[in-house]
Design an enzyme around this catalytic site. Structure first.
Site, PDB file in Angstrom:
ATOM      1  N   PRO A  54      -1.091  -7.796  -7.331  1.00  0.00           N
ATOM      2  CG  PRO A  54      -1.425  -8.972  -9.491  1.00  0.00           C
ATOM      3  CD  PRO A  54      -1.273  -9.140  -8.012  1.00  0.00           C
ATOM      4  N   PRO A  55      -2.877  -4.596  -7.827  1.00  0.00           N
ATOM      5  CG  PRO A  55      -2.210  -2.573  -8.099  1.00  0.00           C
ATOM      6  CD  PRO A  55      -1.704  -3.837  -8.139  1.00  0.00           C
ATOM      7  CB  CYS A  56      -7.845  -5.884  -8.716  1.00  0.00           C
ATOM      8  SG  CYS A  56      -6.975  -7.359  -9.199  1.00  0.00           S
ATOM      9  CE1 TYR A  57      -5.372  -1.646  -4.044  1.00  0.00           C
ATOM     10  CE2 TYR A  57      -6.448   0.657  -4.326  1.00  0.00           C
ATOM     11  CZ  TYR A  57      -5.329  -0.352  -3.821  1.00  0.00           C
ATOM     12  OH  TYR A  57      -4.168   0.199  -3.443  1.00  0.00           O
ATOM     13  NE  ARG A  58      -3.175   1.540  -6.274  1.00  0.00           N
ATOM     14  CZ  ARG A  58      -1.753   1.331  -5.913  1.00  0.00           C
ATOM     15  NH1 ARG A  58      -0.995   0.769  -6.857  1.00  0.00           N
ATOM     16  NH2 ARG A  58      -1.632   1.600  -4.572  1.00  0.00           N
TER      17      ARG A  58
END
Length: 108
Positions: A54-58
């Site tokens: 999951p792209p948490c940085y977004r």
DNA sequence: ATTGGGGCCTCCG
DNA sequence: TCGGAGGCCCCAA
């Protein structure tokens, strides 16, 4: 074993966010039915077992500033830029243009 | 830009 | 089961 249903719901919402866009902790909380649980969302993201999942940085704060990241804020910024997003002085630029509003999802 | 107060979910004693 | 603490937050001063 703790119940991780909430975390998984968070990740599910997160998967909606396309490359080149960002969303906020509060918007994810809202998509899960409670706009006030933004902090809990942050906790869930912090528990993310897989940085390349999951792209948490977004996920950033609602004022456009970067927010935290388990791998370090620098890494978060690096990944955002890799998506073509401009970051300056700890803030994402052109927020109106790249903000993604996730669709409400039923949690388990 | 800072700061204080508040609410949500988890972990731990 | 209850209570307190703390975290990738939010918002109004």
């Amino acid at each position: 074993m703790p119940c991780m249903d909430y975390d998984k719901s968070v990740y599910r919402v997160l998967m909606q966010v396309p490359r080149g866009k960002v969303t906020s902790y509060k918007l994810i909380a809202s998509a899960l039915g409670n706009p006030r649980s933004s902090r809990a969302v942050g906790n869930a993201l912090g528990r993310n077992p897989d940085p390349d999942g999951p792209p948490c940085y977004r996920v950033i704060k609602s004022d456009g500033s970067i927010g935290g990241y388990a791998g370090g804020v620098q890494e978060k910024i690096r990944r955002l830029r890799a998506d073509g997003i401009n970051v300056k002085d700890g803030f994402v630029l052109d927020l109106e243009r790249i903000l993604f509003i996730p669709k409400p999802i039923r949690r388990l």
